[in-house]
Design a protein around this motif. Structure first.
Motif, PDB file in Angstrom:
ATOM      1  N   GLN A   1      46.367 -30.241 -24.751  1.00 13.97           N
ATOM      2  CA  GLN A   1      47.578 -29.487 -25.069  1.00 13.97           C
ATOM      3  C   GLN A   1      48.828 -30.198 -24.554  1.00 13.97           C
ATOM      4  O   GLN A   1      49.875 -30.189 -25.212  1.00 13.97           O
ATOM      5  CB  GLN A   1      47.476 -28.079 -24.492  1.00 13.97           C
ATOM      6  CG  GLN A   1      46.463 -27.196 -25.199  1.00 13.97           C
ATOM      7  CD  GLN A   1      46.691 -27.128 -26.704  1.00 13.97           C
ATOM      8  OE1 GLN A   1      47.822 -26.970 -27.171  1.00 13.97           O
ATOM      9  NE2 GLN A   1      45.603 -27.270 -27.455  1.00 13.97           N
ATOM     10  N   SER A   2      48.733 -30.819 -23.387  1.00  9.06           N
ATOM     11  CA  SER A   2      49.868 -31.548 -22.849  1.00  9.06           C
ATOM     12  C   SER A   2      50.227 -32.747 -23.721  1.00  9.06           C
ATOM     13  O   SER A   2      51.401 -32.971 -24.050  1.00  9.06           O
ATOM     14  CB  SER A   2      49.562 -32.015 -21.429  1.00  9.06           C
ATOM     15  OG  SER A   2      50.618 -32.806 -20.910  1.00  9.06           O
TER      16      SER A   2
ATOM     17  N   ASP B   1      47.375 -33.643 -17.426  1.00 11.75           N
ATOM     18  CA  ASP B   1      48.521 -34.295 -18.056  1.00 11.75           C
ATOM     19  C   ASP B   1      48.369 -35.799 -17.912  1.00 11.75           C
ATOM     20  O   ASP B   1      47.605 -36.288 -17.062  1.00 11.75           O
ATOM     21  CB  ASP B   1      49.822 -33.824 -17.404  1.00 11.75           C
ATOM     22  CG  ASP B   1      51.065 -34.176 -18.224  1.00 11.75           C
ATOM     23  OD1 ASP B   1      50.891 -34.608 -19.390  1.00 11.75           O
ATOM     24  OD2 ASP B   1      52.188 -34.040 -17.706  1.00 11.75           O
TER      25      ASP B   1
END
Length: 452
Positions: A374-375, A125
């Motif tokens: 994806q984050s 992230d």
């Protein structure tokens, strides 16, 4: 965690394959501070492309054009000890180039005076606060930086729905998975894809002693063409002023006047500009109708590899076929695959001991398993390019957010930026991209001048 003012914070690079490693080296050369994050020590300074241990995997670019630095074109030749024209014309093993990159990184680290740090871990992230960025690792640690550069390279191929019911003992969704190219007790192998990835798989199988039959299948059944025996000497030409179908006709006409390789090589300085000058609709037409033909002529094989493939084809060991998978099921410990040959309405059914997905890297960000991607995607910090080839970025590599705004602290380099630049998967193109970005991030003046 790094402390201090924003100007003292490093540029954080996630991914230490060719793109990330070379960006780190260039940033250090320009006086910058960096933290290079890589999840696997084995891939440090090598990545997927140059992490192979197989000596039969050769570079697809001549040694003379493999310098890591656009301002020192003979750098690789000096490193490897090549001094003659014949040596400069060679296609050396990729494992040797991986060693070259590793040494360049180590030298840059040794000379950095503490301005560099290597971190082994997985970035999951990133949060942006003011003008800085905090990268969160899977182990709970965090890294503060002034900018984040995504350099994860190529993602594994997209799974093929028609093969979803095959067990993992038969189907390998990634050709680089352990066991995918082991010789084992198999006699009939299906490779899905006929490009450079499939060629690597063929060479690996043969190098490990496989003596059965290999079928490589793609929609058109096209395989990469070969480089010429001697290096290209492209004639300097002006940038084409036509586009679309007129550009295609111009290339064909030029190929009739000179050798086809020269006709394509003459375009090299202009390909990115030509791509950007076309509308997204025109780019899409190219991708649908001409991409496969461009790829096999542009991204060529070393002559020795091409000769090896021809021998395997002529002996009946290897077959490049065009067609589509209709269905597949497990039978007798293998895969019973039904496929329709290109241009035919009659289907064929064959039993294969193993199926390996060699369709090439996944470009659709919605389907990749990378947690950081994806984050950021979920947070609206990035978006796919219009063709789903990778990230949407501007010409500087600044990642566009979900609203299409180029961000000041988030960048990307390498194959992930293919949608913006198109020609950005080979060493000569990536070295220019990371050179320019390093100078941008360190406020250095741009230095031009690079040929083919």
């Amino acid at each position: 965690m790094t402390t201090g003012g924003l100007s003292e914070l490093p540029v954080v690079i996630v991914g230490a394959g060719f793109s990330g490693t070379l960006l780190a080296i260039n940033l250090l050369r320009q006086g910058g501070r960096i933290i290079l994050v890589e999840r696997s020590d084995e891939r440090l300074a090598r990545g997927l492309a140059f992490g192979t241990h197989r000596p039969e995997h050769l570079l697809n670019v001549r040694a003379s054009n493999m310098s890591a630095f656009p301002d020192d074109k003979s750098h690789f030749l000096r490193w490897i000890g090549f001094s003659t024209k014949e040596q400069a014309n060679r296609f050396v093993p990729r494992l040797a180039y991986g060693q070259y990159l590793s040494e360049q990184l180590l030298e840059a680290l040794a000379a950095s005076g503490g301005r560099a740090e290597l971190r082994t871990g997985e970035a999951v992230d990133a949060t942006f606060d003011g003008e800085g960025v905090t990268i969160h690792l899977a182990d709970g640690d965090v890294i503060n930086g002034r900018a984040l550069v995504l350099a994860q390279g190529n993602f594994p191929p997209q799974p093929i729905p028609e093969l979803a019911h095959l067990p993992p003992s038969i189907l390998f969704d990634d050709p680089w998975m352990p066991g995918a190219t082991d010789a084992g007790r198999v006699h009939n192998i299906l490779l899905l894809g006929t490009g450079l990835t499939a060629v690597d798989a063929v060479l690996s199988l043969q190098g490990k002693g496989f003596r059965g039959r290999i079928t490589a299948l793609s929609r058109r059944g096209l395989r990469p063409r070969s480089h010429s025996a001697s290096g290209p000497v492209p004639t300097p030409v002006s940038r084409p002023q036509v586009s679309g179908s007129q550009l295609l006709r111009a290339i064909r006409q030029r190929a009739g006047e000179v050798e086809w390789r020269q006709a394509i090589d003459e375009l090299r300085p202009y390909v990115q500009h030509l791509w950007r000058s076309h509308s997204s609709a025109a780019q899409d037409r190219f991708l649908r109708h001409a991409r496969a033909y461009w790829d096999v002529h542009r991204h060529r094989l070393a002559p020795a590899v091409d000769e090896r493939l021809r021998m395997l084809e002529s002996s009946g060991v290897l077959d490049f076929a065009g067609g589509r998978i209709v269905e597949a099921s497990e039978q007798d410990g293998g895969a019973l695959v039904t496929w329709r040959p290109r241009g035919s309405d009659i289907v064929q059914t064959s039993l294969f001991d193993r199926v390996v997905n060699c369709t090439g890297p996944q470009g659709d960000l919605r389907r990749v398993a990378d947690p950081l991607v994806q984050s950021l995607l979920g947070a609206g910090r990035l978006r796919p390019d219009v063709h789903r080839l990778g990230l949407d970025v501007d010409h500087l590599g600044r990642v566009r957010d979900s609203d299409g705004e180029a961000q000041k602290r988030l960048f990307a380099v390498g194959p992930m930026t293919k949608g913006e630049a198109w020609e950005i998967v080979a060493v000569p193109d990536i070295r220019r991209q990371v050179w320019d970005l390093a100078r941008y991030l360190t406020d250095a003046h741009w230095v031009g001048g690079e040929g083919l």
